[in-house]
Motif scaffolding. Sequence first.
Motif, short mmCIF file in Angstrom:
data_model
loop_
_atom_site.label_atom_id
_atom_site.label_comp_id
_atom_site.label_asym_id
_atom_site.label_seq_id
_atom_site.Cartn_x
_atom_site.Cartn_y
_atom_site.Cartn_z
N TYR A 105 0.81 -1.22 0.00
CA TYR A 105 0.00 0.00 0.00
C TYR A 105 0.84 1.27 0.00
CZ TYR A 105 -3.98 -3.01 1.32
OH TYR A 105 -4.96 -3.96 1.37
N SER A 106 2.03 1.20 0.59
CA SER A 106 2.84 2.42 0.74
C SER A 106 3.33 2.97 -0.60
CB SER A 106 4.02 2.18 1.68
OG SER A 106 4.90 1.20 1.16
N GLU A 107 3.19 2.18 -1.65
CA GLU A 107 3.56 2.69 -2.98
C GLU A 107 2.61 3.80 -3.41
OE1 GLU A 107 3.78 -0.56 -5.74
OE2 GLU A 107 5.16 -1.70 -4.46
N ASP A 108 1.35 3.72 -2.95
CA ASP A 108 0.34 4.69 -3.39
C ASP A 108 -0.33 5.44 -2.25
OD1 ASP A 108 0.42 3.88 -6.24
OD2 ASP A 108 -0.34 1.99 -5.42
N ALA A 109 -0.06 5.06 -1.00
CA ALA A 109 -0.80 5.63 0.13
C ALA A 109 0.11 5.89 1.32
CB ALA A 109 -1.91 4.65 0.54
N GLN A 110 -0.42 6.67 2.25
CA GLN A 110 0.23 6.83 3.55
C GLN A 110 -0.38 5.77 4.47
OE1 GLN A 110 2.77 8.97 4.38
NE2 GLN A 110 2.86 7.87 6.33
N VAL A 111 0.47 4.98 5.13
CA VAL A 111 0.00 3.86 5.93
C VAL A 111 0.25 4.11 7.42
CG1 VAL A 111 0.24 1.38 6.36
CG2 VAL A 111 0.44 2.26 4.03
N TYR A 112 -0.76 3.81 8.23
CA TYR A 112 -0.61 3.82 9.68
C TYR A 112 -0.89 2.42 10.19
CZ TYR A 112 -0.67 8.92 9.55
OH TYR A 112 -0.36 10.24 9.30
N ILE A 113 0.03 1.88 10.99
CA ILE A 113 -0.15 0.55 11.59
C ILE A 113 -0.50 0.75 13.06
CG2 ILE A 113 1.02 -1.59 12.24
CD1 ILE A 113 2.85 -1.16 9.75
N LEU A 114 -1.68 0.30 13.45
CA LEU A 114 -2.14 0.45 14.83
C LEU A 114 -1.88 -0.84 15.59
CD1 LEU A 114 -3.75 2.20 16.91
CD2 LEU A 114 -5.82 1.02 16.10
N THR A 115 -1.04 -0.76 16.64
CA THR A 115 -0.62 -1.96 17.35
C THR A 115 -0.12 -1.59 18.74
OG1 THR A 115 0.84 -3.91 17.22
CG2 THR A 115 1.76 -1.82 16.44
N GLY A 116 0.21 -2.61 19.52
CA GLY A 116 0.89 -2.38 20.80
C GLY A 116 2.25 -3.06 20.76
N ASP A 117 2.60 -3.61 19.61
CA ASP A 117 3.77 -4.47 19.45
C ASP A 117 4.96 -3.68 18.89
OD1 ASP A 117 5.59 -6.44 18.87
OD2 ASP A 117 4.26 -7.64 17.63
N HIS A 118 6.00 -3.52 19.71
CA HIS A 118 7.17 -2.75 19.28
C HIS A 118 7.97 -3.44 18.16
CE1 HIS A 118 6.20 -0.42 22.84
NE2 HIS A 118 7.05 0.50 22.43
N ASP A 119 7.76 -4.75 17.95
CA ASP A 119 8.42 -5.43 16.82
C ASP A 119 8.06 -4.77 15.49
OD1 ASP A 119 9.33 -7.17 18.70
OD2 ASP A 119 8.23 -8.92 17.98
#
Length: 290
Positions: A128-142
């Motif tokens: 998706y990042s090729e065409d969009a701004q992506v936000y990953i919602l998580t609690g995982d620092h990995d």
Amino acid sequence: MNEVRPTVLLVDGMALLFRAFYATSYGGYIMKTSAGVPTNAVFGFIKYFWDAVQRFQPSHIVCCWDMGSKTFRSEQFTEYKANRIECPEELIPQFELVKEVTSSFGVVNVGVHGYEADDCIGTLSKSYSEDAQVYILTGDHDMLQLVSERVSVVIMKKGQGNYAVYTPETLLEEKQLKPEQIIDLKGLMGDTADNYPGVKGIGEKTALKLLIEYGSVDGILENLAQLPKGVRTKIESQLDMLHLSKNLATIFCEAPVACALEDCFWELDRSAVIEKFEELEFKGLNRLLG
């Protein structure tokens, strides 16, 4: 004129669901429907999810899920995540229930047997990042290894609506690391939550110091002769586990998951959500929708 990029929210479903379960059950009370179906984790999940939607205003949303405990990592290392406590009985029926709720919100649910939600998130974020701004919602620092110019990792902190948003700049500023160095850090220090040891005797402080000085695990191995004898001996005697731990820590970004950007365009059908809320007896949540 600058083209407005789509904004994709990739939700780590398991991270939100488990966080919601423990946040709402610590006092011993489990919220249930009149038919006795536990719903506390789903209730909390919705509040976390909706808060993030309001904050980041995505045009597209995908929710990613684990599909069982057996993955290619557990085949590589049988002890991988073997220390996890058994899933609370009241949470089990909520795994499918929460997917019904996300579907009612018009959100696409994604998961692949043999891979973790992390791998689905990594694969989709790369695409998706090729065409969009992506936000990953998580609690995982990995997940910080996935940060890039177009991928921000949103770590949920204590208290609803409290987030740490990581970009390459904030990651470097706060942790003194580049995204790819997160993998090296885990390779060296291991991960107690995922139950792989890294190099026994090397903790976060030493691992961080080595990475700042030598850049990567490969850089450290090329300069073994320069290291203090104790550190060198630990690394030399545990080289296989160092490489295996680094491999286990790496999010696989070529998972067999596909969801075209246009297929996860998000449009809320308010009536479908309210109907689901009524079914689950979530009377207080209708006001969330405004």
